[in-house]
Design an enzyme around this catalytic site. Structure first.
Site, mmCIF file in Angstrom:
data_model
loop_
_atom_site.group_PDB
_atom_site.id
_atom_site.type_symbol
_atom_site.label_atom_id
_atom_site.label_comp_id
_atom_site.label_asym_id
_atom_site.label_seq_id
_atom_site.Cartn_x
_atom_site.Cartn_y
_atom_site.Cartn_z
ATOM 1 C CE LYS A 3 2.985 6.349 10.668
ATOM 2 N NZ LYS A 3 2.027 6.676 8.748
ATOM 3 N N GLY A 49 -9.003 -0.143 13.474
ATOM 4 C CA GLY A 49 -8.265 -1.169 12.086
ATOM 5 C C GLY A 49 -7.745 -0.815 11.237
ATOM 6 N NE ARG A 72 -5.426 9.613 12.717
ATOM 7 C CZ ARG A 72 -6.416 9.985 12.647
ATOM 8 N NH1 ARG A 72 -6.851 11.513 12.710
ATOM 9 N NH2 ARG A 72 -7.482 9.441 11.747
ATOM 10 N NE ARG A 90 -2.883 -3.939 5.333
ATOM 11 C CZ ARG A 90 -1.641 -3.018 5.182
ATOM 12 N NH1 ARG A 90 -0.689 -4.046 4.927
ATOM 13 N NH2 ARG A 90 -1.687 -2.576 4.362
ATOM 14 C CB CYS A 107 -1.621 3.723 11.007
ATOM 15 S SG CYS A 107 -0.590 3.410 9.795
ATOM 16 C CE1 TYR A 127 -4.565 -1.516 0.135
ATOM 17 C CE2 TYR A 127 -3.084 -2.946 1.361
ATOM 18 C CZ TYR A 127 -4.425 -2.435 0.730
ATOM 19 O OH TYR A 127 -5.201 -3.253 0.669
ATOM 20 C CB THR A 143 5.711 2.931 10.976
ATOM 21 O OG1 THR A 143 4.578 3.838 9.709
ATOM 22 C CG2 THR A 143 5.398 3.477 12.032
HETATM 23 N N1 NAD Z 1 -1.283 1.143 4.512
HETATM 24 C C1 NAD Z 1 -1.167 2.319 5.590
HETATM 25 O O1 NAD Z 1 -1.969 3.095 5.497
HETATM 26 C C2 NAD Z 1 0.341 2.784 6.415
HETATM 27 C C3 NAD Z 1 0.360 4.214 5.838
HETATM 28 C C4 NAD Z 1 1.372 5.087 6.550
HETATM 29 C C5 NAD Z 1 2.751 3.976 7.596
HETATM 30 N N2 NAD Z 1 2.121 2.630 6.650
HETATM 31 C C6 NAD Z 1 4.066 2.130 7.148
HETATM 32 O O2 NAD Z 1 4.494 1.137 5.788
HETATM 33 C C7 NAD Z 1 4.759 0.392 5.687
HETATM 34 C C8 NAD Z 1 4.335 -0.855 4.559
HETATM 35 O O3 NAD Z 1 3.087 -0.863 5.055
HETATM 36 P P1 NAD Z 1 2.442 -1.488 4.027
HETATM 37 O O4 NAD Z 1 0.889 -1.137 4.015
HETATM 38 O O5 NAD Z 1 2.405 -0.649 2.247
HETATM 39 O O6 NAD Z 1 2.459 -3.257 3.907
HETATM 40 P P2 NAD Z 1 1.720 -3.873 2.854
HETATM 41 O O7 NAD Z 1 1.683 -5.426 3.336
HETATM 42 O O8 NAD Z 1 0.723 -3.219 1.583
HETATM 43 O O9 NAD Z 1 3.571 -4.300 1.823
HETATM 44 C C9 NAD Z 1 4.374 -4.647 2.083
HETATM 45 C C10 NAD Z 1 4.878 -5.029 0.805
HETATM 46 O O10 NAD Z 1 6.611 -5.533 1.121
HETATM 47 C C11 NAD Z 1 7.182 -7.088 0.864
HETATM 48 N N3 NAD Z 1 8.475 -6.650 2.079
HETATM 49 C C12 NAD Z 1 8.710 -7.768 2.638
HETATM 50 N N4 NAD Z 1 9.441 -7.891 2.948
HETATM 51 C C13 NAD Z 1 10.239 -7.766 1.497
HETATM 52 C C14 NAD Z 1 11.718 -7.832 1.043
HETATM 53 N N5 NAD Z 1 13.032 -8.173 2.469
HETATM 54 N N6 NAD Z 1 11.857 -7.212 0.503
HETATM 55 C C15 NAD Z 1 11.238 -6.803 -0.194
HETATM 56 N N7 NAD Z 1 9.930 -6.926 0.532
HETATM 57 C C16 NAD Z 1 8.901 -7.534 0.830
HETATM 58 C C17 NAD Z 1 5.712 -7.546 0.840
HETATM 59 O O11 NAD Z 1 5.507 -8.670 0.299
HETATM 60 C C18 NAD Z 1 4.295 -6.635 0.580
HETATM 61 O O12 NAD Z 1 4.391 -6.529 -0.565
HETATM 62 C C19 NAD Z 1 5.115 -0.462 7.263
HETATM 63 O O13 NAD Z 1 5.518 -0.074 7.854
HETATM 64 C C20 NAD Z 1 2.987 1.097 7.713
HETATM 65 O O14 NAD Z 1 3.106 0.436 9.352
HETATM 66 C C21 NAD Z 1 1.601 1.663 6.117
#
Ligand code: NAD
Length: 417
Positions: free
Chosen positions: A206, A257, A213, A326, A260, A14, A121
């Protein structure tokens, strides 16, 4: 002609996918890496694995700009790590393994003076404790002078593209040259203010934002419960209080949910358990909400004689108009109900094209035909056009989203049943 640095994004979920597309659109030579074969294969077929407003157009322009995807890490000037950072369920502190593995992989390929930016994060101190030692050790052995920075991401699913190009960014690095190099690339993708700070402060901001929140939502959930115990309307009270220029109480609901708010604040409690009572209690309050919904369902069920098989959940995602399930309150409620009722609950979510839980239907009509009690768990826009279809149903609206006259039997979580 400007020579753009090369960027390798690690983790195309994402956060990583939209980030890679926005850099590519802005002229950078971008390579996206993910360990999931399926993700890479879909992207290489020019199909997006996630849905998000405006993402398709961005994808098409990135493809025209030559973005590439593979399971491999490649030689680049910048590496941006966007891998998951879950918490360890028992300790509640961060599980840094995904980030460690990603950085180790990068170190196998990087050229001298490249910069590894962690966007995931992470709990305060993660880089110093787990990542810096790896990089320092590598630098000693190879003399490659690899640098570290932290640029936490705050975009919200549903409005990601807009936020990617307008949000302010916090960039943390512990030396000025790295800080300036990282600021330069981020200032070319966002019109928002760029704040320079240390790695530790960037990590803190962060997690603190999400904790703020979570605590605010817990306060409003407590007001909701008080309303049901002591017979007042918390929704109206919150609305009036929010007219005060310095008060902003967030909305109460069936729980929290996503990636974060239910997780990040636990990093602080997990690491600093002796001094985080308020945060822990807030998280526990939010986590108690699905149980509170279940209590209401049971009372309504007895009052109206509804059979277990005729209860339906509307909405499975963690928030409205996104396809991300999630940690969603609905999933938490379903696991509680499965224990409690011993049968699969009927559910429907207009944003989901695939079955993600037993009992889910992909057709709204089928969902309506199979239910007498509809529990509104998510405020999807889809429902706005379908309130009339709920006329003959018993409704438990966990968000106070539906009109008062949506049905003759409409209940809220603030009702003392
Ligand atoms: N989703 C949100 O709304 C959001 C917002 C802000 C911050 N974040 C933070 O951003 C980070 C990522 O979140 P996300 O929602 O994108 O997660 P996600 O699960 O959607 O994507 C993570 C991707 O990383 C890949 N991955 C895992 N290990 C890997 C590796 N060693 N090499 C290459 N790829 C690998 C996974 O296969 C997956 O596709 C987290 O720390 C999350 O807390 C998420």
């Amino acid at each position: 002609m400007k020579i753009y640095p090369t960027i390798n994004i690690i983790g195309l979920g994402y956060i990583g996918l939209p980030t890679s597309l926005i850099f590519s659109k802005n002229g950078y030579k971008v390579h996206g890496t993910d360990i999931k074969k399926e993700t890479i294969s879909i992207l290489n077929k020019k199909i997006l694995p996630i849905e998000e407003n405006g993402l398709q157009e961005l994808f098409e322009s990135s493809l025209r700009n030559g973005i590439t995807f593979s399971e491999e890490v490649i030689v680049s000037d910048f590496y941006i790590v966007c891998v998951p950072t879950p918490y360890l369920p028992k300790l509640k502190s961060i599980d840094p393994l995904f980030v460690i593995k990603a950085v180790e992989k990068v170190l196998n390929f990087c050229k001298p003076d490249s910069i590894i930016i962690i966007e995931s994060t992470i709990s305060p101190g993660t880089i110093k404790k787990f990542i810096l030692p790896l990089v320092e050790d590598f630098n000693k052995k190879t003399n490659k002078h690899i640098h570290l920075a932290h640029a936490p991401e705050r975009i919200i699913p549903g409005n990601m593209i807009h936020e990617l190009v307008t949000n302010s960014r916090t960039i943390g690095a512990d030396d000025e040259i790295t800080l300036d190099r990282v600021v330069e690339i981020y200032s070319s993708i966002t019109s928002g203010k760029i704040v320079k700070t240390s790695i530790l402060n960037a990590e803190l901001t962060k997690v603190v934002e999400n904790t703020f929140r979570a605590v605010n939502i817990a306060f409003s959930n407590e007001l909701l419960k008080l309303g049901s115990f002591y017979n007042f309307d918390p929704y109206e009270v919150i609305e009036i209080c929010n007219l005060h220029p310095r008060v902003k109480i967030l909305n109460p609901g069936p729980g929290v949910g996503g990636h974060c708010i239910p997780i990040d604040p636990w990093f602080l409690v997990g690491d600093w358990p002796l001094h985080t009572d308020l945060i822990r209690l807030s998280l526990e309050t939010n986590e108690s909400m699905p149980e509170f919904v279940l209590e209401h369902i049971n009372k309504i069920k007895s009052k109206h004689g509804v059979k277990n098989q005729r209860i339906g959940l509307y909405g499975l995602t963690y928030k409205e108009d996104v396809d991300d399930i999630r940690e969603s309150p609905s999933l938490q409620l379903i696991s509680l109900i499965n224990k409690n009722l011993g049968s699969d609950l009927i559910s429907f979510d207009p944003t989901l094209k695939k079955i993600v839980v037993p009992g889910q239907t992909l057709s709204y009509e089928e969902f309506l035909n199979q239910t007498d009690l509809v529990v509104i768990m998510v405020k999807h826009s889809h429902l706005k056009n379908n309130f009339l279809s709920l006329k003959s149903k018993i409704i438990l609206d966990t968000h106070n989203y539906s009109p008062k006259d949506v049905s003759n039997n409409r209940y809220l979580l603030s009702d003392s049943l």
